[in-house]
Design a protein around this motif. Structure first.
Motif, PDB file in Angstrom:
ATOM      1  N   LEU A 370       0.856  -1.186   0.000  1.00 61.58           N
ATOM      2  CA  LEU A 370       0.000   0.000   0.000  1.00 61.58           C
ATOM      3  C   LEU A 370       0.888   1.230   0.000  1.00 61.58           C
ATOM      4  N   ASN A 371       0.601   2.168  -0.898  1.00 62.08           N
ATOM      5  CA  ASN A 371       1.378   3.399  -0.962  1.00 62.08           C
ATOM      6  C   ASN A 371       1.139   4.225   0.301  1.00 62.08           C
ATOM      7  N   ILE A 379      -6.761   4.568  -2.532  1.00 62.98           N
ATOM      8  CA  ILE A 379      -6.207   3.232  -2.791  1.00 62.98           C
ATOM      9  C   ILE A 379      -7.304   2.294  -3.261  1.00 62.98           C
ATOM     10  N   ILE A 380      -8.444   2.341  -2.560  1.00 61.71           N
ATOM     11  CA  ILE A 380      -9.545   1.442  -2.922  1.00 61.71           C
ATOM     12  C   ILE A 380     -10.320   1.990  -4.112  1.00 61.71           C
ATOM     13  N   GLY A 381     -10.437   3.331  -4.151  1.00 63.34           N
ATOM     14  CA  GLY A 381     -11.274   3.939  -5.184  1.00 63.34           C
ATOM     15  C   GLY A 381     -10.667   3.876  -6.571  1.00 63.34           C
ATOM     16  N   ARG A 382      -9.344   3.894  -6.629  1.00 63.18           N
ATOM     17  CA  ARG A 382      -8.685   3.967  -7.940  1.00 63.18           C
ATOM     18  C   ARG A 382      -9.050   2.817  -8.874  1.00 63.18           C
ATOM     19  N   GLN A 427      -3.906  -5.384   5.671  1.00 64.07           N
ATOM     20  CA  GLN A 427      -4.137  -6.525   4.798  1.00 64.07           C
ATOM     21  C   GLN A 427      -5.570  -6.501   4.273  1.00 64.07           C
ATOM     22  N   ARG A 428      -6.514  -6.046   5.127  1.00 69.57           N
ATOM     23  CA  ARG A 428      -7.898  -5.934   4.674  1.00 69.57           C
ATOM     24  C   ARG A 428      -8.033  -4.900   3.562  1.00 69.57           C
ATOM     25  N   ILE A 429      -7.294  -3.786   3.681  1.00 71.31           N
ATOM     26  CA  ILE A 429      -7.328  -2.767   2.626  1.00 71.31           C
ATOM     27  C   ILE A 429      -6.796  -3.380   1.327  1.00 71.31           C
ATOM     28  N   GLY A 430      -5.727  -4.204   1.462  1.00 71.85           N
ATOM     29  CA  GLY A 430      -5.175  -4.882   0.287  1.00 71.85           C
ATOM     30  C   GLY A 430      -6.227  -5.751  -0.380  1.00 71.85           C
ATOM     31  N   ILE A 431      -7.035  -6.419   0.434  1.00 76.38           N
ATOM     32  CA  ILE A 431      -8.098  -7.270  -0.108  1.00 76.38           C
ATOM     33  C   ILE A 431      -9.151  -6.408  -0.812  1.00 76.38           C
ATOM     34  N   ALA A 432      -9.491  -5.275  -0.158  1.00 73.32           N
ATOM     35  CA  ALA A 432     -10.511  -4.397  -0.745  1.00 73.32           C
ATOM     36  C   ALA A 432     -10.045  -3.864  -2.086  1.00 73.32           C
ATOM     37  N   ARG A 433      -8.751  -3.553  -2.195  1.00 76.00           N
ATOM     38  CA  ARG A 433      -8.241  -3.037  -3.461  1.00 76.00           C
ATOM     39  C   ARG A 433      -8.397  -4.083  -4.561  1.00 76.00           C
TER      40      ARG A 433
END
Lengths: 560, 407
Positions: A370-371, A379-382, A427-433
């Protein structure tokens, strides 16, 4: 095991504070600890529980930005360390208290030979002459069962494998015959097969010299093999302490029970859908990095829609390389990857947007995935904006929806940056992306190996739930067989770039196995304190790790 | 013994004793060692030496106070959180920025009045946008030296932008005899043609600093742009850019500048181009190294796999993670460029007379130095002060970007 019941290390009411946001915060909130001569104590807990901090404090050391508060007492063999001068403490370190770090590869100085680093402490304390110290080092290498004990010390650290380096580091800690060794997660970075070698070696040598040890780890099964007593820590507080047998058989506190119960999650095994084209089909793939040797050798397997395929193997077996071939980061030198029966362009640059969207990836290290300078919302929206062209309110709704899906509160996380989150949240954000792209296939590269067991279980449950809701297919790369047991539908075992065995999970976990699968399975530590002893008796002391892998008979009928 | 000497020693001793009593180790050591040194100085140099010490200490104290107050002022400004209301209203922000820029350019081209105010407005708007609560938090970590540096830069900026309004005389206006001494009319005396030294120093701030700033920005646009592209693209492009940079760096910089200036003539655009070409390779190397560490991260791989173009990768993923070292490098390069331009002016190849420029002012008045006059040292001091001030600020930024804070 205890021979003399003399108290070696006595810690009373230890409080350590760390400096953050311009105030001092308690990290360790009053821990007591008593260690006798020749006793091994296991310290376990999640990351942030303060295990390593206590380990460092046992040497009278506080890391930069932390301090041991007044009123704490650390008594080592009758000497009070909190009031000792820096010189007195330095005289203890290396000679009477030694430390074995988690990553031996990062702890050895790459510019000096192993034996020169080994003999540094005995020479410094004038315990031995150089020649004596070198002979002693070779003797220790032999006791730790390093190959070529006479010669291995004269190599540089990068010329020796990880497991051997970890043993050389243990030998180095032993060089002055210390009274106390602090092991800080010495096997966490190693493969299961290598781990056994190191565990057996450490246990033997600690036994032989009657050294006391603090064994810090988050792996319960490992600590069960090593320790006489176990102390469980949670957020700087002691939860409970008991002898290993008692702790395993009847833990008292709820938290301890929850740690023990972690490995209970298991998703039911799905069956391959009949008469359908596999979603991803890897056909006879060879791959190599530019100019290097062949990493993958004739790898073929299929992944069906909505199924989880776990790829297991030691490090260097080509698991991650396979993932890179599928995602198009490493074009294969031979063979092809089919997506729903259609050939996938080899290089990701030649794939169109829709093909890229279908195949997403979740990384092992959420920190680097994650940047750190980009907001969670972007991050998720892109990906949603990039693939679906969402804008304004639509985009915000989609991000909120995704955050809900990964069980994080949108209003709290929308405007935050990755460094403000915990490992599990990242890690959850990574999954959401990955989900934001609406994929059908996700590569999960060791997604739980950097996380604590409780957090990792949460991630596994989340992945399983998402799979059921969104009909996703996962390729789950891992070296942890417990993870495989809980989430996989099919298992692929890889060794040296080849698929040695593949099949449904239930078949894979019931004998007869391919000998390599057998080796992997039997090397996973179990929660039985006598597991290592029994295994060593069965296999013999010289038939562990690499040696065992090399002894697999190629003509064995089970090797297809 | 005069009243001054008694007061002098009393003050020092009272400060030492109080510091010792309140356990302020460093203050005590400083005050008391100063007392002891003063004993000797007093005996050797008499009251005059003690007065000099007192004046120096007083100046130092005043500087510290100004720096402290300036930092507090900036923190107060930042806490008002004006920047937030700007970033929440992008249209307002762009109007406030673009309108003065357009006016500024038109004023420059068509000779309209008040271009200075438009330019000042641009800088004020940029500063206001930066005024956020996070900035206040950062500013609190600034040491006094950095605050001093910011104050000096602020002063120079004011002097440079409003030069025609501040300077009492014109840039090239001859008002008295050559080398006239300082009086009420001319604060710093006159130069070799009888022009007011103070006015020329003020105009010099605009010409010298403006030129150095433009050249540095040009060097950064060239170097950082190429470096980011090279790191992102990799392969032959990276190799090619690297070799080009090597070739430029292999030419001695001053010789190269002299060559360019003697071929194309010493005009401002030529100086800017020459300096930008000389310094771009250094920026290129740094940027490529910094960006090289960023492009191997997994989030870059994720963005590439998503199918993002090079523009997005550079702008949104790589640049935000390499700004800190680049800003620090900007400060350093600015000093080097400034010194190079001053050096060129000193050699007579820089900004041409009668335009006021600090480097050429040193040269023009150099003969005076043999008469024990400090006039030629004043523009030199102006250069030195700015260089030191910029370096103070850069030191602080380097400290922040060195990772000590990030963890």
């Amino acid at each position: 095991m205890s021979k003399k019941k003399e108290v070696l290390l006595k810690i009373r009411d230890l409080k350590i504070q760390g400096y953050s946001d311009e105030t001092w915060v308690d990290i360790i909130k009053g821990v007591d600890l008593t260690l006798h001569r020749g006793e091994v104590m296991g310290l376990i807990g999640e990351s942030g529980a303060g295990k390593s901090t206590i380990g460092a404090a046992a040497m009278g050391y506080a890391r930069d930005g932390t301090r041991i508060t007044e009123g704490s007492k650390i008594e080592f063999d009758g000497m009070e360390l909190t009031t000792a001068t820096e010189g007195e403490k330095r005289a203890l370190r290396g000679s009477r208290i030694a430390y074995v770090a988690q990553s031996a590869a990062a702890s050895f100085n790459p510019a000096h030979k192993i034996i020169d680093q080994h003999t540094e402490a005995p020479l410094h304390y004038r315990i031995q002459k150089r020649m004596e110290a070198q002979e002693d080092a070779m003797d220790l290498y032999e006791r730790l069962r390093l190959p070529n004990p006479k010669e291995i010390g004269f190599r540089y650290p990068h010329q020796v494998s990880g497991g051997q380096l970890q043993r050389a580091m243990t030998a180095m800690a032993m060089s002055c015959r210390p009274d106390l060794i602090i092991f800080d997660e010495p096997t966490t970075a190693l493969d299961v097969t290598t781990q056994i070698e190191v565990l057996a070696a450490i246990r033997d040598i600690v036994d032989q010299f009657n050294t006391a040890a603090l064994y810090i780890t988050h792996d319960l099964a490992v600590v069960a093999q090593m320790a006489d007593t176990i102390k469980v820590l949670l957020k700087g507080n002691e939860v409970e302490e008991a002898s290993t047998e008692e702790m395993l058989n009847n833990p008292k506190e709820d938290y301890t029970k929850s740690l023990w119960a972690v490995r209970s999650f298991e998703s039911p095994q799905r069956q391959r859908p009949k008469d359908t084209v596999p979603l991803i089909s890897v056909k006879n793939v060879d791959a190599a990095y530019t100019g290097g040797p062949k990493i993958l050798d004739d790898v073929s397997f299929d992944i069906y829609e909505g199924m989880t395929v776990a790829v297991v193997g030691e490090s260097g077996s080509g698991k991650s390389t396979t993932a890179r071939v599928i995602t198009g980061l490493l074009p294969p030198s031979k063979g092809e990857v089919l997506f729903k029966g259609e050939p996938f362009p080899h290089d990701y640059r030649n794939r169109d947007r829709d093909q890229l969207r279908q195949c997403q990836m979740i990384y092992q290290m959420a920190d680097t995935a994650l940047n750190p300078k980009v907001k969670i919302s972007e991050i998720i929206g892109r990906p949603a904006q990039f693939y679906s062209g969402l804008h304004g309110a639509d985009l915000k709704n989609r991000v909120d929806e995704l955050l809900d899906l990964i069980e994080l509160d949108p209003s709290k996380f929308y405007n935050r940056y990755p460094p403000e989150l915990s490992g599990g949240q990242k890690q959850r954000i990574g999954i959401a992306r990955a989900l934001a792209a609406n994929p059908t296939f996700i590569v999960c590269d060791e997604v739980t190996s950097a996380l604590d067991q409780l957090v990792a279980e949460g991630i596994l449950r989340l992945l399983d739930r998402l799979q059921n809701e969104l009909n996703l297919a996962y390729m789950f790369i891992t070296h942890d067989l417990a993870t495989v047991r809980s989430i996989a539908d099919e298992v692929i075992v890889m060794q040296q770039g080849r698929v040695v065995e593949q099949g449904p999970k239930d078949d894979m976990f019931t004998p007869p196995h391919h000998p390599y699968t057998d080796l992997l399975l039997s090397s996973v530590p179990e929660m039985d304190p006598n597991w290592l002893t029994t295994l060593l008796e069965e296999r013999g002391i010289d038939n562990l790790g690499d040696a065992a892998a090399a002894q697999i008979d190629p003509n064995d009928p089970k090797v297809q | 013994m005069s009243l001054f000497v008694i007061g002098y020693y009393t003050l020092l001793l009272v400060v030492s004793c109080l510091a010792a009593y309140f356990n302020k180790r460093q203050v005590f050591l400083l005050a008391f060692s100063l007392t002891l040194v003063s004993f000797i100085l007093g005996i050797v140099g008499g009251t005059g030496a003690l007065k000099a010490v007192a004046i120096c200490a007083g100046l130092l104290g005043l500087t510290a106070m100004v720096s402290y107050a300036f930092r507090e002022f900036l923190i107060q400004m930042a806490e008002s959180n004006v920047g937030m209301s700007f970033s929440n209203n992008p249209p307002v922000m762009y109007v406030c920025l673009i309108a003065p820029i357009i006016y500024c350019i038109l004023a420059w081209l068509l000779g309209w009045r008040f271009g200075e105010f438009a330019f000042a407005l641009i800088i004020i708007v940029i500063l206001l946008i930066a005024m956020k609560t996070e900035t206040a938090k950062e500013l609190r970590t600034a040491p006094l030296t950095a605050a001093f540096g910011m104050f000096v830069i602020f002063t120079y900026a004011i002097a440079g932008i409003f030069a025609p309004y501040i300077a009492p005389h014109g840039e090239a206006e001859v008002i008295s005899s050559a080398f006239a001494p300082a009086d009420a009319e001319m604060l710093l005396g006159a130069d070799q043609l009888g022009r007011d030294m103070f006015s020329r120093i003020v105009f010099g701030a605009r010409n010298s600093v403006g030129l150095a700033l433009t050249a540095t920005v040009a060097a950064f646009v060239l170097g950082a742009g190429a470096g980011l592209l090279a790191a992102t693209k990799g392969g032959w492009f990276d190799q090619f850019m690297g070799r080009v940079a090597d070739v430029i760096m292999s030419i001695p910089s001053l010789i190269f500048a002299l060559l360019m200036l003697s071929i194309f003539g010493p005009s401002t655009p030529v100086i800017i181009c020459a300096v930008a070409i000389i310094y771009a390779p250094r920026v290129f190397r740094l940027t490529r190294a910094v960006a090289g560490n960023v492009v191997v991260m997994d989030y870059i791989e994720a963005a590439k796999l998503r199918g993002e173009g090079t523009g997005y990768l550079i702008r949104r993923e790589i640049l935000p993670n390499s700004t800190a070292p680049l800003v620090a490098e900007f400060g350093l390069e600015f000093c080097f460029v400034f010194l190079l331009v001053a050096g060129l002016s000193f050699l007579g190849l820089g900004i041409q007379p009668p335009t006021a420029d600090w480097g050429s002012m040193v040269r023009e008045n150099a003969t005076l130095i043999s008469f024990g006059d400090i006039t030629p040292l004043i523009p030199a001091a102006a250069i030195a002060l700015l260089t030191v001030a910029v370096n103070f600020v850069v030191d602080w930024m380097l400290f922040r970007s060195s990772g000590l804070k990030e963890q």
